[in-house]
Design a protein around this motif. Structure first.
Motif, mmCIF file in Angstrom:
data_model
loop_
_atom_site.group_PDB
_atom_site.id
_atom_site.type_symbol
_atom_site.label_atom_id
_atom_site.label_comp_id
_atom_site.label_asym_id
_atom_site.label_seq_id
_atom_site.Cartn_x
_atom_site.Cartn_y
_atom_site.Cartn_z
ATOM 1 N N VAL A 271 72.709 26.997 -2.638
ATOM 2 C CA VAL A 271 71.708 26.529 -3.599
ATOM 3 C C VAL A 271 70.999 25.316 -3.021
ATOM 4 N N LEU A 272 69.674 25.373 -3.017
ATOM 5 C CA LEU A 272 68.857 24.242 -2.595
ATOM 6 C C LEU A 272 68.187 23.652 -3.831
ATOM 7 N N SER A 325 57.621 15.642 2.946
ATOM 8 C CA SER A 325 56.484 16.569 2.870
ATOM 9 C C SER A 325 57.001 17.999 2.844
ATOM 10 N N ALA A 326 56.088 18.910 2.574
ATOM 11 C CA ALA A 326 56.455 20.324 2.517
ATOM 12 C C ALA A 326 56.979 20.823 3.850
ATOM 13 N N ASN A 327 56.427 20.331 4.953
ATOM 14 C CA ASN A 327 56.852 20.803 6.275
ATOM 15 C C ASN A 327 58.332 20.550 6.523
ATOM 16 N N GLN A 328 58.837 19.454 5.986
ATOM 17 C CA GLN A 328 60.243 19.118 6.205
ATOM 18 C C GLN A 328 61.192 19.986 5.386
ATOM 19 N N LEU A 329 60.629 20.731 4.449
ATOM 20 C CA LEU A 329 61.462 21.627 3.644
ATOM 21 C C LEU A 329 61.773 22.941 4.351
ATOM 22 N N GLU A 334 64.999 27.982 4.813
ATOM 23 C CA GLU A 334 65.454 29.139 5.590
ATOM 24 C C GLU A 334 66.941 29.409 5.400
ATOM 25 N N ARG A 335 67.712 28.380 5.046
ATOM 26 C CA ARG A 335 69.155 28.553 4.877
ATOM 27 C C ARG A 335 69.551 28.833 3.424
#
Length: 520
Positions: A271-272, A325-329, A334-335
């Protein structure tokens, strides 16, 4: 027990004292919830199957009289306020039973007794033959003893008109105990809305089948203690009757499967949780903690960098990552198997950025709080699959209506949201509803007013996420989570006000184990 007991003692308290509950319920009630029209159809079928209507009316009166005597055994006096339909007939027969038992009885006919027909007219004659004097209603008529509300039944659709409205206002101002026959007069039987004015009962005795309006909207507040009698109806007819919704109950709750002896964390989902803008990190951490305690194999938290240290100190088992930011998500996404988005999210640029990164993912998601507000504002598209968990204000914004209109018909609103977004919807509040896009609707009648506090919605969102991660379908996960959450809050709230959201995850864990043991 003292109030200073530690959490691990409090969470194993026995069932809450029934006198402390908001909507006191007997231990066993039917699971199906019906509209007024469906109950009238059932009544007609019972009559067609061979039970005369007047006999059903007599059974209803006897049931109400039994409950009244148990509740107020020393009262010795009742005032029956009667309308002009079958609900009035029940009231006249209750008056006859009380007279024959030697109680002091006053019958006030708000509806013209001379205009009664059929079974209701026969019931009126029964009251007279028992020695009852029937007085015409006057706003100056004194009220005494236990008040029996037999004014308006389940057929009411529009606002209550005079003289019934004045009678209801005087009942509510009297300060006397009130028994409502079948339904509090002025309460909509299907929506739980108050139709202008409504009786506030201490005890409601309802018959044949349960009406949905008794459990949602203002129903729990206006009914007081609820008792049910099926009037000895044909069990086959009752079992196969159409219904609007089902009550959540241990008898019909979905279950998590037991775990294999060789189970490992990778089998129970990742769960993220995405949330926790500046100053709101606690909401996201409550959500992550809830997901962990409910059995998710792995839990990650994507939040502001400023909250990472506190989160690791509080709950080191949660993998906490700073996200600006969104890029760091992307790497975290992916996991993940399930995303829970919204607790403490805010509505600023950071929130819009991370939410847009999650919205289009083809994996189950739970959207709560500001994720729903951004969705309502058109800042983002809805997720492709999963669960929305709005409170009434958020739900009203999603539908473009005001909160009062939404609360006036909560079942319709829950279904409308599920249909609009193609997602399972949990409409929170007293009598929380879970609606599926295919029309399924369930209601949770557990909970406690002490649960009206900050952070409890964040705990619910994390719990739903954990159940999704462990393989449950969205509707089943939402249904089980809503019941567990409400029941845990009910247990902890037995000690009164001051319930903290952080208390719930451990109580939920114990309830989940009781309901769905981890091992066979």
């Amino acid at each position: 027990m003292g109030r200073a007991l530690a959490l691990d003692v409090r969470i194993i308290l026995p069932d809450i004292c029934p006198e402390r509950a908001m909507h006191r319920l007997p231990a066993s009630l039917p699971l199906s919830l019906h509209s007024a029209e469906q109950v009238r159809a059932l009544d007609a079928q019972l009559i067609a199957a061979g039970t005369p209507g007047f006999e059903l009316m007599q059974r209803a009166a006897h049931a109400a009289w039994r409950v009244l005597r148990r509740k107020w055994p020393e009262a010795g006096e009742i005032t029956v306020l009667a309308g002009r339909g079958n609900n009035a007939g029940d009231g006249y027969l209750i008056a006859a039973l009380a007279l024959r038992a030697g109680w002091r009885v006053r019958v006030l006919a708000v509806g013209d007794a001379a205009a009664l027909v059929g079974d209701a007219a026969q019931a009126c004659m029964e009251a007279r033959s028992a020695g009852g004097a029937i007085e015409s209603w006057s706003e100056c008529a004194p009220l005494s003893g236990v008040l029996v509300d037999a004014l308006l039944g389940t057929g009411l659709a529009g606002d209550v008109r005079e003289p019934y409205a004045q009678a209801i206002r005087l009942i509510n101002r009297s300060g006397l105990p009130v028994l409502a026959v079948d339904i509090p007069s002025g309460l909509h039987a299907e929506t739980g809305a108050r139709l202008g004015v409504a009786v506030r009962a201490d005890l409601t005795v309802t018959f044949i089948a349960l009406k949905l309006g008794l459990f949602t909207g203002l129903g729990p507040e206006l009914c007081g203690e609820l008792q049910f009698d099926d009037l000895q109806g044909d069990e086959r007819l009752l079992a196969h009757a159409p219904s609007l919704a089902q009550r959540l109950d241990p008898a019909n709750l979905p279950r998590l499967a037991a775990r294999s002896p060789v189970a490992h964390k990778g089998q129970f989902g990742h769960v993220l949780v995405v949330g926790g803008d500046l100053g709101m990190g606690g909401a996201a951490l409550l959500c992550a903690d809830s997901a962990l305690r409910a059995g998710a194999g792995l839990v990650s938290l994507a939040t502001r960098a400023e909250h990472v240290t506190a989160a690791l100190v509080r709950r080191p088992e949660v993998m906490c990552a700073a996200v600006n930011s969104a890029n760091q998500l992307i790497a975290l996404i992916e996991r993940a198997d399930v995303c829970v988005v919204g607790p403490g999210l805010g509505q600023g640029a950071w929130a819009r950025s991370v939410l847009s990164a999650v919205a289009g993912l083809d994996l189950p998601q739970v959207w709560d709080a500001d994720a729903l507000n951004l969705l309502a504002a058109g800042q983002v598209s809805a997720p492709l699959q999963g669960v929305l968990t709005p409170h009434p204000g958020e739900a009203a914004r999603l539908l473009g209506i005001d909160s009062a209109a939404l609360q006036a018909d909560r079942p319709a609103a829950a279904r409308a949201l599920a249909a609009r977004f193609g997602l399972v919807v949990v409409l929170k509040g007293a009598g929380s509803l879970v609606a599926a896009p295919d029309g399924r609707l369930v209601l949770c009648d557990r909970g406690h007013p002490a649960m009206a506090g900050a952070g409890l919605g964040d705990v619910l969102a994390g719990l739903i996420g954990a159940l999704l991660a462990q393989g449950m379908e969205a509707f089943e996960a939402a249904s089980l989570a809503v019941w567990l959450h409400a029941r845990a809050g009910e247990m902890l709230a037995a000690q009164g006000r001051g319930l903290a959201a952080g208390d719930l995850p451990c109580a939920i864990r114990l309830l989940l184990e009781e309901l769905c043991p981890c091992v066979n």
